[in-house]
Design an enzyme around this catalytic site. Sequence first.
Site, PDB file in Angstrom:
ATOM      1  N   ASP A 235       0.928  -1.332   0.058  1.00  0.00           N
ATOM      2  CA  ASP A 235      -0.036  -0.059  -0.116  1.00  0.00           C
ATOM      3  C   ASP A 235       0.885   1.022  -0.116  1.00  0.00           C
ATOM      4  O   ASP A 235       0.879   2.109   0.811  1.00  0.00           O
ATOM      5  CB  ASP A 235      -0.896  -0.081   1.227  1.00  0.00           C
ATOM      6  CG  ASP A 235      -1.996   0.970   1.235  1.00  0.00           C
ATOM      7  OD1 ASP A 235      -2.292   1.541  -0.016  1.00  0.00           O
ATOM      8  OD2 ASP A 235      -2.426   1.413   2.166  1.00  0.00           O
ATOM      9  N   ASN A 240       1.870   7.101   3.042  1.00  0.00           N
ATOM     10  CA  ASN A 240       2.658   5.906   3.794  1.00  0.00           C
ATOM     11  C   ASN A 240       4.074   6.161   3.655  1.00  0.00           C
ATOM     12  O   ASN A 240       4.776   5.106   4.126  1.00  0.00           O
ATOM     13  CB  ASN A 240       2.108   4.600   3.355  1.00  0.00           C
ATOM     14  CG  ASN A 240       0.862   4.278   4.020  1.00  0.00           C
ATOM     15  OD1 ASN A 240       0.458   4.767   5.134  1.00  0.00           O
ATOM     16  ND2 ASN A 240       0.142   3.246   3.446  1.00  0.00           N
ATOM     17  N   ASP A 252       3.110   1.999   8.176  1.00  0.00           N
ATOM     18  CA  ASP A 252       1.946   1.250   8.056  1.00  0.00           C
ATOM     19  C   ASP A 252       1.917  -0.034   6.941  1.00  0.00           C
ATOM     20  O   ASP A 252       1.689   0.264   5.793  1.00  0.00           O
ATOM     21  CB  ASP A 252       0.754   2.211   7.532  1.00  0.00           C
ATOM     22  CG  ASP A 252      -0.889   1.655   7.471  1.00  0.00           C
ATOM     23  OD1 ASP A 252      -0.754   0.479   8.017  1.00  0.00           O
ATOM     24  OD2 ASP A 252      -1.546   2.243   7.155  1.00  0.00           O
TER      25      ASP A 252
END
Length: 359
Positions: A235, A240, A252
Amino acid sequence: MTASPDPAPHADQPYAGLTPHAVLDALDAAGLRGDGRILQLNSYENRVFQVHLEESLDPLAPLPGVVVAKFYRAGRWSDAQILEEHRFTQALAAAEVPAVPPLALRVADDLRPEAAGIALLGDPPTMAKLGGWRYGVSPRCGGRSPELEDPQTLEWIGRFLARLHLVGQQARFEHRVTLDGSAAARASVQWLVDSDLLPMGALGGWHSACLRALDAVDVRFERHGPLELMRIHGDCHAGNVLWTSHGPHFVDLDDAVNGPAVQDLWMLLGGDRHEMQAQLGALLDGYETFREFDRRELALIEPLRTLRIVQHSAWIARRWNDPAFPIAFPNFESPSYWAQQTTQLHEQIEAMAEEPLIA
């Protein structure tokens, strides 16, 4: 200290009992005593809190002054999947890849585990279970959004990603998701069709566009042939990646998967085709300083984007009973949302028919 675990969360109110008092009690039970200052951070999927700690009483092993506690959504990941996320982050930190590993937890000195109702998992223990909550804690590590319009910044992030993948290729996740085609997205589409959440007038067109788009995804994956799958961030969008004076660091890894390297690159691209081409070139200039990149994977950028579009709608639908989601996505039940999704899928079908980006 008195540990007071709240009732187990349930689907309609998954975080209703997670009050500031409950958060502080949970950290206290795990040997991290807050000083009362607590701030909820932005997160839809989990609940994440910044907590200030009291000063350590042990000068030989000082605790961080501020920590970030992540309380995992019940039912999404198994204990084994969460611990794989933790071990991957620890492996990155051990290889000096800038990532923020979870802290080793312990039962508070003034509690007995059986009396407190707390369980610690992992070796060393990085996940705690108390009442209905599973949580991990990491040091706070701040930063700002990276300047993705700057080629030097992209090169730096590319080097960073290559180093992450060098660690990721050393093993595979045993319990986490593998991103290698459309199977999971097709299951999500069928779940949505069966859920009665879509407006009747929008269902047919959206469903048809989904199936056509996923057929095109499968064609691209089949043309590629066998994939080199490894542990990846999964992701890796700009939110992030945090930037400091020392460069980028990842946060994360909740969506870490087995997948192709290109999955961690394409979400950093934006703008028109010419702009994305230049951004990709800068990323790969940095990436290939440390690790070879298979250029054939560039043909998977639009298929991977298509899978994300489909899964994003399914993710919202699966969380619709969480009161935070209708507030965050107020148009989700309207025909206009699904018409926009249908148009976007048709655009993806066209994009997958074009020549892929080159670098």
